[in-house]
Write a protein that holds these residues in place. Structure first.
Motif, PDB file in Angstrom:
ATOM      1  N   ILE A  19       0.839  -1.205   0.000  1.00  0.00           N
ATOM      2  CA  ILE A  19       0.000   0.000   0.000  1.00  0.00           C
ATOM      3  C   ILE A  19       0.869   1.248   0.000  1.00  0.00           C
ATOM      4  O   ILE A  19       0.649   2.191  -0.771  1.00  0.00           O
ATOM      5  CB  ILE A  19      -0.954  -0.012   1.212  1.00  0.00           C
ATOM      6  N   ILE A  20       1.883   1.270   0.876  1.00  0.00           N
ATOM      7  CA  ILE A  20       2.782   2.425   0.928  1.00  0.00           C
ATOM      8  C   ILE A  20       3.506   2.593  -0.404  1.00  0.00           C
ATOM      9  O   ILE A  20       3.660   3.705  -0.926  1.00  0.00           O
ATOM     10  CB  ILE A  20       3.782   2.275   2.085  1.00  0.00           C
ATOM     11  N   PHE A  22       2.536   1.667  -3.416  1.00  0.00           N
ATOM     12  CA  PHE A  22       1.629   2.182  -4.443  1.00  0.00           C
ATOM     13  C   PHE A  22       1.329   3.662  -4.227  1.00  0.00           C
ATOM     14  O   PHE A  22       1.187   4.417  -5.189  1.00  0.00           O
ATOM     15  CB  PHE A  22       0.331   1.366  -4.448  1.00  0.00           C
ATOM     16  N   MET A  23       1.230   4.085  -2.958  1.00  0.00           N
ATOM     17  CA  MET A  23       1.000   5.506  -2.685  1.00  0.00           C
ATOM     18  C   MET A  23       2.182   6.351  -3.134  1.00  0.00           C
ATOM     19  O   MET A  23       2.014   7.448  -3.675  1.00  0.00           O
ATOM     20  CB  MET A  23       0.733   5.709  -1.190  1.00  0.00           C
ATOM     21  N   VAL A  24       3.400   5.846  -2.893  1.00  0.00           N
ATOM     22  CA  VAL A  24       4.594   6.571  -3.333  1.00  0.00           C
ATOM     23  C   VAL A  24       4.596   6.704  -4.854  1.00  0.00           C
ATOM     24  O   VAL A  24       4.982   7.741  -5.403  1.00  0.00           O
ATOM     25  CB  VAL A  24       5.870   5.841  -2.848  1.00  0.00           C
ATOM     26  N   LYS A  25       4.140   5.657  -5.543  1.00  0.00           N
ATOM     27  CA  LYS A  25       4.070   5.678  -7.007  1.00  0.00           C
ATOM     28  C   LYS A  25       2.862   6.449  -7.524  1.00  0.00           C
ATOM     29  O   LYS A  25       2.634   6.539  -8.736  1.00  0.00           O
ATOM     30  CB  LYS A  25       3.996   4.245  -7.542  1.00  0.00           C
ATOM     31  N   ARG A  26       2.055   6.989  -6.585  1.00  0.00           N
ATOM     32  CA  ARG A  26       0.849   7.744  -6.942  1.00  0.00           C
ATOM     33  C   ARG A  26      -0.151   6.876  -7.709  1.00  0.00           C
ATOM     34  O   ARG A  26      -0.827   7.340  -8.629  1.00  0.00           O
ATOM     35  CB  ARG A  26       1.195   8.995  -7.751  1.00  0.00           C
ATOM     36  N   ARG A  27      -0.245   5.634  -7.293  1.00  0.00           N
ATOM     37  CA  ARG A  27      -1.218   4.725  -7.867  1.00  0.00           C
ATOM     38  C   ARG A  27      -2.312   4.445  -6.860  1.00  0.00           C
ATOM     39  O   ARG A  27      -2.103   4.519  -5.652  1.00  0.00           O
ATOM     40  CB  ARG A  27      -0.549   3.405  -8.284  1.00  0.00           C
ATOM     41  N   ASP A  28      -3.482   4.101  -7.368  1.00  0.00           N
ATOM     42  CA  ASP A  28      -4.616   3.835  -6.490  1.00  0.00           C
ATOM     43  C   ASP A  28      -4.381   2.552  -5.687  1.00  0.00           C
ATOM     44  O   ASP A  28      -3.836   1.567  -6.207  1.00  0.00           O
ATOM     45  CB  ASP A  28      -5.893   3.705  -7.313  1.00  0.00           C
ATOM     46  N   THR A  29      -4.792   2.567  -4.428  1.00  0.00           N
ATOM     47  CA  THR A  29      -4.523   1.427  -3.544  1.00  0.00           C
ATOM     48  C   THR A  29      -5.759   0.571  -3.269  1.00  0.00           C
ATOM     49  O   THR A  29      -5.683  -0.377  -2.486  1.00  0.00           O
ATOM     50  CB  THR A  29      -3.969   1.934  -2.194  1.00  0.00           C
ATOM     51  N   THR A  30      -6.883   0.880  -3.889  1.00  0.00           N
ATOM     52  CA  THR A  30      -8.120   0.145  -3.606  1.00  0.00           C
ATOM     53  C   THR A  30      -7.964  -1.348  -3.897  1.00  0.00           C
ATOM     54  O   THR A  30      -8.332  -2.200  -3.072  1.00  0.00           O
ATOM     55  CB  THR A  30      -9.279   0.721  -4.433  1.00  0.00           C
ATOM     56  N   LEU A  31      -7.423  -1.688  -5.047  1.00  0.00           N
ATOM     57  CA  LEU A  31      -7.273  -3.099  -5.408  1.00  0.00           C
ATOM     58  C   LEU A  31      -6.357  -3.824  -4.425  1.00  0.00           C
ATOM     59  O   LEU A  31      -6.640  -4.955  -4.020  1.00  0.00           O
ATOM     60  CB  LEU A  31      -6.723  -3.223  -6.830  1.00  0.00           C
ATOM     61  N   SER A 379      -5.393  12.275  -1.467  1.00  0.00           N
ATOM     62  CA  SER A 379      -6.556  12.200  -0.589  1.00  0.00           C
ATOM     63  C   SER A 379      -6.049  12.102   0.843  1.00  0.00           C
ATOM     64  O   SER A 379      -5.583  11.058   1.272  1.00  0.00           O
ATOM     65  CB  SER A 379      -7.425  10.981  -0.928  1.00  0.00           C
ATOM     66  N   GLY A 380      -6.137  13.199   1.586  1.00  0.00           N
ATOM     67  CA  GLY A 380      -5.592  13.200   2.934  1.00  0.00           C
ATOM     68  C   GLY A 380      -6.241  12.190   3.849  1.00  0.00           C
ATOM     69  O   GLY A 380      -5.655  11.789   4.853  1.00  0.00           O
ATOM     70  N   PHE A 381      -7.448  11.748   3.501  1.00  0.00           N
ATOM     71  CA  PHE A 381      -8.189  10.858   4.388  1.00  0.00           C
ATOM     72  C   PHE A 381      -7.944   9.382   4.099  1.00  0.00           C
ATOM     73  O   PHE A 381      -8.132   8.550   4.968  1.00  0.00           O
ATOM     74  CB  PHE A 381      -9.690  11.157   4.305  1.00  0.00           C
ATOM     75  N   SER A 382      -7.523   9.057   2.887  1.00  0.00           N
ATOM     76  CA  SER A 382      -7.416   7.646   2.544  1.00  0.00           C
ATOM     77  C   SER A 382      -6.318   6.945   3.327  1.00  0.00           C
ATOM     78  O   SER A 382      -6.375   5.729   3.523  1.00  0.00           O
ATOM     79  CB  SER A 382      -7.155   7.491   1.040  1.00  0.00           C
ATOM     80  N   GLY A 383      -5.311   7.691   3.791  1.00  0.00           N
ATOM     81  CA  GLY A 383      -4.195   7.048   4.471  1.00  0.00           C
ATOM     82  C   GLY A 383      -4.106   7.291   5.958  1.00  0.00           C
ATOM     83  O   GLY A 383      -3.210   6.749   6.615  1.00  0.00           O
ATOM     84  N   ILE A 384      -5.015   8.081   6.533  1.00  0.00           N
ATOM     85  CA  ILE A 384      -4.846   8.388   7.952  1.00  0.00           C
ATOM     86  C   ILE A 384      -5.197   7.205   8.851  1.00  0.00           C
ATOM     87  O   ILE A 384      -4.766   7.164  10.005  1.00  0.00           O
ATOM     88  CB  ILE A 384      -5.647   9.644   8.379  1.00  0.00           C
ATOM     89  N   SER A 385      -5.945   6.244   8.318  1.00  0.00           N
ATOM     90  CA  SER A 385      -6.139   5.018   9.091  1.00  0.00           C
ATOM     91  C   SER A 385      -4.806   4.298   9.278  1.00  0.00           C
ATOM     92  O   SER A 385      -4.512   3.765  10.352  1.00  0.00           O
ATOM     93  CB  SER A 385      -7.136   4.088   8.388  1.00  0.00           C
ATOM     94  N   LEU A 386      -3.985   4.302   8.220  1.00  0.00           N
ATOM     95  CA  LEU A 386      -2.655   3.714   8.331  1.00  0.00           C
ATOM     96  C   LEU A 386      -1.821   4.478   9.351  1.00  0.00           C
ATOM     97  O   LEU A 386      -1.113   3.871  10.163  1.00  0.00           O
ATOM     98  CB  LEU A 386      -1.955   3.721   6.972  1.00  0.00           C
TER      99      LEU A 386
END
Length: 463
Positions: A19-20, A22-31, A379-386
């Protein structure tokens, strides 16, 4: 390690790393999150059908946990639509335009107003509420449109969204992931929010004034931008607009007083604000649209819900995965962890404590970096759970500081991804001010970076 690690623990670690990455690569992490849920369910249950069902059940669990947050934001956005449509927002803000007589006053007045309104309405609606009225006044006072965008952006998507003291959507997400009370995270965030806000906004203004004096940032001429979301129509008389422009702030101030007197926090505070917004929406719709008022109430609510689920749609699968790291595992998949387990995330923390000697300094730096990385998807909210999960992990490892670390991760994630550094998250402010979002991101980069460094150092002393 102190606890028995199983394949579930290793799978969880692997998918967090993915997940981290994919986020660094600016790719969607949903899948990746969905595959992570499926993998955890398959290993835990050994059943293909139960694993497929686990994906759906984890979504239900996440939506149930997030529903109050989604609802209150949707309702507030719906209310902001009717405020904009009727022109009440213009009347609410117009008294402040007479004080905007210099670039300095323009920057700080617009910023402080943006922060205050964003605490109640959230930044994106607040941009629409403020931009159309205050942008021409600021430009007349000598502040470039890029400076107006910076002020709205740093105070709204930065300070207000990262603190979120009133609606409490961000603190709830991080507090749930860190298994902490919402009030504890909010209290711990106050000195960090103040530090981050002061350092970043003062630094940004210093660079802005320097470039204006050098002539490298010329004063703009106002270009009217047609936007269907900010055009008002003459549904109310001038006296009615004036009455509601006074009535609405008073009602919300009374909400804040009630929160203090009745000690309302978290879901109770959110419910009070949401219920108040519903009543304001109903009253304004009936007054403004008269015979069509009943239908317009529904129309505004639909607009609000469309916005709410658009914003939180990407959050649901991500939150579902991270809920499996804590209390959600047993509720979603059943009792499949070892008897000695304290939950996957807590187990990781205990194991990390045994393997790597951590300190509060290392933990603080790691949370800031983790938060910033999770914000790279815009999206500031998509990763704050992490961020909340990692804060819980490190707090377990070093024996304390969970609330401060959680607040630090939340601030870092939202300042980076919530709309101050990622260009595609800057579009609302950039569009209203008619500036390039990439240029706005470039101007914000150094002040926000300096702010994060100073805030991280302060967090080390508070732990």
């Amino acid at each position: 390690m102190g606890v028995e690690w199983t394949a579930l623990h290793w799978i969880y670690v692997i998918f967090i790393a993915l997940i981290i990455g994919f986020m660094v690569k600016r790719r969607d992490t949903t899948l990746i999150c969905i595959l992570g849920i499926f993998s955890l369910a398959l290993i835990a249950t050994g059943s293909l059908s139960a694993s497929v069902s686990g994906i759906f059940n984890s979504f239900i669990f996440a939506i149930t946990e997030l529903m109050s947050t989604i609802l209150v934001i949707s309702i507030i956005v719906a209310m902001s639509q009717v405020l904009t449509k009727t022109g009440i927002n213009d009347v609410m803000i117009s008294p402040f335009t007479r004080f905007i007589t210099s670039p300095a006053l323009a920057y700080w007045i617009i910023g402080i107003l943006m922060m205050g309104i964003s605490w109640f309405f959230w930044p994106s609606p607040a941009v629409a509420l403020l931009g159309a009225v205050l942008l021409p006044a600021a430009i007349r006072a000598g502040l470039p449109s890029l400076g107006v965008a910076m002020a709205m952006n740093l105070f709204g998507h930065g300070i207000a969204l990262s603190s979120d003291f009133i609606i409490q959507a961000a603190p709830k997400l991080t507090a749930d992931a860190a298994s902490l009370p919402v009030g504890e995270v909010i209290s711990a965030s106050i000195p960090l929010v103040i530090t981050m806000g002061l350092v970043t906004t003062i630094t940004a203004y210093f660079f802005l004034r320097r470039d204006m004096m050098r002539g490298s940032l010329p004063v703009s001429t106002y270009i009217h931008v047609e936007n269907e979301n900010i055009r008002s129509e003459h549904f109310l008389s001038a006296s009615q607009k004036k009455f509601f422009s006074i009535f609405i702030p008073i009602v919300f101030i009374l909400d804040v007083v009630a929160m203090s007197v009745l000690k309302l926090q978290g879901g109770d505070a959110t419910a009070l604000v949401g219920g108040t917004a519903v009543f304001i929406l109903i009253i304004l719709s009936l007054f403004a649209h008269k015979q069509q008022g009943l239908e317009k109430i529904t129309a505004y609510l639909i607009q609000g819900f469309q916005f709410g689920f658009k914003v939180f749609g990407p959050v649901i699968p991500i939150a579902a995965f991270f809920y499996l790291g804590d209390s959600g595992f047993q509720k979603i998949l059943g009792d499949h962890l070892p008897a000695t387990s304290h939950g996957i995330v807590n187990d990781l923390g205990i194991g990390l404590a045994a393997l790597v000697p951590l300190s509060k300094e290392v933990a603080a730096v790691t949370l800031t970096i983790t938060g910033a990385i999770t914000g790279l998807d815009g999206s500031g909210f998509s990763g704050i759970s992490l961020a909340g999960s990692v804060a819980n992990l490190f707090a377990t490892a070093i024996g304390g500081g969970a609330a401060t670390l959680t607040a630090l991760g939340q601030i870092s994630a939202i300042w980076v991804g919530g709309g101050t550094l990622i260009p595609w998250a800057l579009i609302p402010a950039a569009a209203i001010c008619n500036v390039d979002p990439f240029e706005l991101a470039r101007r914000n980069l150094l002040p926000v970076t300096i702010g994060l460094v100073v805030t991280t150092i302060v967090a080390m002393f508070l732990m």
